[in-house]
Design a protein around this motif. Structure first.
Motif, PDB file in Angstrom:
ATOM      1  N   GLU A  93     -52.077  -1.516  55.821  1.00 30.39           N
ATOM      2  CA  GLU A  93     -53.313  -0.786  56.087  1.00 30.39           C
ATOM      3  C   GLU A  93     -54.350  -1.123  55.031  1.00 30.39           C
ATOM      4  O   GLU A  93     -54.063  -1.105  53.835  1.00 30.39           O
ATOM      5  N   ILE A  94     -55.551  -1.444  55.503  1.00 27.64           N
ATOM      6  CA  ILE A  94     -56.712  -1.614  54.633  1.00 27.64           C
ATOM      7  C   ILE A  94     -57.821  -0.762  55.220  1.00 27.64           C
ATOM      8  O   ILE A  94     -57.659  -0.158  56.291  1.00 27.64           O
ATOM      9  N   PHE A  95     -58.950  -0.706  54.543  1.00 26.31           N
ATOM     10  CA  PHE A  95     -60.095   0.048  55.031  1.00 26.31           C
ATOM     11  C   PHE A  95     -61.278  -0.899  55.142  1.00 26.31           C
ATOM     12  O   PHE A  95     -61.582  -1.625  54.192  1.00 26.31           O
ATOM     13  N   PHE A  96     -61.904  -0.912  56.305  1.00 28.75           N
ATOM     14  CA  PHE A  96     -63.107  -1.727  56.522  1.00 28.75           C
ATOM     15  C   PHE A  96     -64.256  -0.789  56.859  1.00 28.75           C
ATOM     16  O   PHE A  96     -64.198  -0.061  57.851  1.00 28.75           O
ATOM     17  N   ASN A  97     -65.258  -0.796  56.005  1.00 24.37           N
ATOM     18  CA  ASN A  97     -66.400   0.118  56.138  1.00 24.37           C
ATOM     19  C   ASN A  97     -65.942   1.567  56.306  1.00 24.37           C
ATOM     20  O   ASN A  97     -66.475   2.331  57.091  1.00 24.37           O
ATOM     21  N   GLY A  98     -64.892   1.915  55.561  1.00 28.45           N
ATOM     22  CA  GLY A  98     -64.379   3.278  55.537  1.00 28.45           C
ATOM     23  C   GLY A  98     -63.345   3.611  56.596  1.00 28.45           C
ATOM     24  O   GLY A  98     -62.685   4.637  56.513  1.00 28.45           O
ATOM     25  N   PRO A 115     -59.787   3.023  58.595  1.00 30.40           N
ATOM     26  CA  PRO A 115     -58.488   2.372  58.379  1.00 30.40           C
ATOM     27  C   PRO A 115     -58.216   1.326  59.464  1.00 30.40           C
ATOM     28  O   PRO A 115     -58.573   1.509  60.625  1.00 30.40           O
ATOM     29  N   ASP A 157     -63.066  -3.991  47.235  1.00 32.56           N
ATOM     30  CA  ASP A 157     -62.752  -3.040  46.160  1.00 32.56           C
ATOM     31  C   ASP A 157     -63.909  -2.900  45.172  1.00 32.56           C
ATOM     32  O   ASP A 157     -63.724  -2.921  43.959  1.00 32.56           O
ATOM     33  N   GLY A 208     -54.146  -1.250  51.088  1.00 31.70           N
ATOM     34  CA  GLY A 208     -55.056  -0.303  50.447  1.00 31.70           C
ATOM     35  C   GLY A 208     -56.412  -0.870  50.075  1.00 31.70           C
ATOM     36  O   GLY A 208     -57.261  -0.130  49.573  1.00 31.70           O
ATOM     37  N   ARG A 252     -60.171  -1.921  50.008  1.00 25.88           N
ATOM     38  CA  ARG A 252     -61.364  -1.332  50.612  1.00 25.88           C
ATOM     39  C   ARG A 252     -62.394  -2.452  50.735  1.00 25.88           C
ATOM     40  O   ARG A 252     -62.892  -2.950  49.737  1.00 25.88           O
ATOM     41  N   ARG A 265     -65.959  -3.811  52.535  1.00 26.29           N
ATOM     42  CA  ARG A 265     -67.210  -3.370  53.170  1.00 26.29           C
ATOM     43  C   ARG A 265     -67.991  -4.600  53.592  1.00 26.29           C
ATOM     44  O   ARG A 265     -67.987  -5.606  52.893  1.00 26.29           O
TER      45      ARG A 265
END
Length: 119
Positions: free
Chosen positions: A21-26, A28, A76, A91, A93, A95
């Motif tokens: 899991e990663i976060f792209f533009n907030g 998940p 990040d 993990g 992040r 953007r």
């Protein structure tokens, strides 16, 4: 000649790859591990990585080898990262990058070049 069990290429949808899991533009995203950030985002369906500084046109990875800079994102908190050159990590992040890329800080014009790097 290579055997049929060993090949240089394998499809992106290889079931042997673990998902992280990663976060792209907030938001998940579950992406395949062991790939570049660019390849992982593309596999997850992301088609817009950044916007051009002049017109705001959408951009996405093009060369996938670090030559074109179309895949710039913030990773990040660090802007202007080439997503095709960074391995995805759980993990992270990421953007999308909007507008002009940040350049490294300029060297003070009043400092002689031989002193600019602490020499």
């Amino acid at each position: 000649m290579t055997s049929s069990t060993h090949t240089l290429f394998r499809p992106l949808a290889d079931s042997r790859d673990a998902s992280i899991e990663i976060f792209f533009n907030g938001a998940p995203l579950a992406v395949p591990a062991g790939r570049s950030v660019a390849a992982a985002l593309l596999a997850a369906g992301v088609s817009r990585f950044r916007a051009t500084p002049v017109s705001g046109a959408p951009r996405a990875p093009y060369c996938m080898m670090g030559a074109c800079f179309e895949c710039l994102v913030e990773i990040d908190g660090v802007p202007s990262r080439q997503s095709c050159m960074v391995e995805v990590q759980a993990g992270m992040r990421v953007r999308s990058q909007e507008g002009a890329r940040d350049l490294p800080p300029s060297i003070d014009a009043d400092v002689p070049l031989e002193n600019a790097h602490g020499r």
